[in-house]
Scaffold this active site. Sequence first.
Site, PDB file in Angstrom:
ATOM      1  N   GLU A   1       0.738  -1.035  -0.105  1.00 12.42           N
ATOM      2  CA  GLU A   1      -0.241   0.075  -0.446  1.00 12.42           C
ATOM      3  C   GLU A   1       0.932   1.416   0.023  1.00 12.42           C
ATOM      4  O   GLU A   1       0.144   2.305   0.198  1.00 12.42           O
ATOM      5  CB  GLU A   1      -1.088  -0.258   1.310  1.00 12.42           C
ATOM      6  CG  GLU A   1      -0.827  -0.433   2.746  1.00 12.42           C
ATOM      7  CD  GLU A   1      -0.943  -0.012   3.349  1.00 12.42           C
ATOM      8  OE1 GLU A   1      -1.779   0.839   3.556  1.00 12.42           O
ATOM      9  OE2 GLU A   1      -1.517  -1.174   4.409  1.00 12.42           O
TER      10      GLU A   1
ATOM     11  N   CYS B   1      -3.485  -4.382   4.482  1.00 10.26           N
ATOM     12  CA  CYS B   1      -2.471  -4.613   4.028  1.00 10.26           C
ATOM     13  C   CYS B   1      -2.932  -6.418   4.128  1.00 10.26           C
ATOM     14  O   CYS B   1      -2.358  -7.079   4.635  1.00 10.26           O
ATOM     15  CB  CYS B   1      -2.345  -4.702   6.453  1.00 10.26           C
ATOM     16  SG  CYS B   1      -2.077  -3.615   7.147  1.00 10.26           S
TER      17      CYS B   1
ATOM     18  N   HIS C   1      -2.287 -10.694  11.592  1.00 13.77           N
ATOM     19  CA  HIS C   1      -1.520  -9.372  11.620  1.00 13.77           C
ATOM     20  C   HIS C   1      -1.730  -8.192  12.421  1.00 13.77           C
ATOM     21  O   HIS C   1      -2.534  -8.243  13.626  1.00 13.77           O
ATOM     22  CB  HIS C   1      -2.356  -8.677   9.772  1.00 13.77           C
ATOM     23  CG  HIS C   1      -2.574  -7.484  10.090  1.00 13.77           C
ATOM     24  ND1 HIS C   1      -1.056  -6.668   8.931  1.00 13.77           N
ATOM     25  CD2 HIS C   1      -3.083  -6.202  10.568  1.00 13.77           C
ATOM     26  CE1 HIS C   1      -1.237  -5.494   9.883  1.00 13.77           C
ATOM     27  NE2 HIS C   1      -2.361  -5.342   9.395  1.00 13.77           N
TER      28      HIS C   1
END
Length: 388
Positions: free
Chosen positions: A79, A111, A233
């Site tokens: 990103e 993400c 994550h």
Amino acid sequence: MEIGIDKIGFYTPHFYVDMEKLAHARDTDPGKYLVGIGQEKMAVAPTTQDSVTMAANAALEILDDEDKQAVDMVLFGTETGVDHSKSGAVWVHHLAGIQPRARAVELKQACYGATAAIQLAMGHIALNPESKVLVLGSDIAKYGLRSGGEPTQGAGAVALLISANPRILALDKEQALLTEDIMDFWRPIHSDKAFVDGKFSNESYIKFFTTVWNEYKEKTGRTLDDMAAICFHLPYTKMGRKAFRAIIDEASEEVQESLKQRYEESIAYNKVVGNIYTGSLYLSLLSLLEQGEELTEGARIGLFSYGSGAVGEFFSGTLKAGYQQYMLGEKHQEMLDNRKELSIEEYEDIFEQSLPTDGSAIELEVEKDPAPVVLAGVRDEIREYINK
């Protein structure tokens, strides 16, 4: 046919900031950073490193000549791309010396991009068993000096070689997914810094996790007792712990203690690197396999991927016999240990540095950057990368 992760590479820049010192500089209780979000150090990228160079450095760590001939797809999740048109995957394809008859594509969904790439890679290899796919997750998390998101910054890249008959982790075919149009985190085209609604983002993360976890259980019949570990994550290491609390009571006490221990092992690298967006989940997996106690063949690892905006996915994989011999833990620890600590003043100076936006040229001091692949400068609006 099993398909999954055959090799894992990792790169982070050679600079970092001590979070306790950053807290003092911001007139903040250090416990807010060290305990409240669970971060000890934060990687800082010099101007000579961007998402392309970090991805290339991670890839070069794992690719041998045979891999470079077999890879026929390069998928780059990021990103913090460097061009609105050209894929970062094309630059990495060249810098890594991969054979020319290949696809090279950049993927974007906050993400989640690297996870999407892995799923696409699995489909490609199912149809082309002799192929290998290079999946990259590379980002610089940047919010702004003295901003609320400042302590959750970081920089780094993870490279994964996906293949049939993988030697590290065979990925299960089942996954659970959720997409919703929300604004918990975003970065407008005009801005090089991200914006976040912190409370909403945390709530959304936990909601997505519990939703996809419950769907995964329904699809597979598996429970927490079937998991040797779950990797998350990690925008910051406390986030995964918050999500885990929402479901941990589903397990027996013995399994709870084991999963908690494995979680701590899985955050060792993230604590000293910070948020690397698309690569954060796979840095957590890498930490578990390199810093944790040895896991047995067939141990199942759950993986939760979340990309704000938002897409969430829960999937899993089983460890292969002898996976340890394909890990590069000593090399990664050496890279982390050899980094240079920046003073707060040095960090702020680097943070404010940027490439020209008016079309002018710049030549960067690449000799000060120990990485093999660096950004050497910009000329005629073209970034000039070199592999030393």
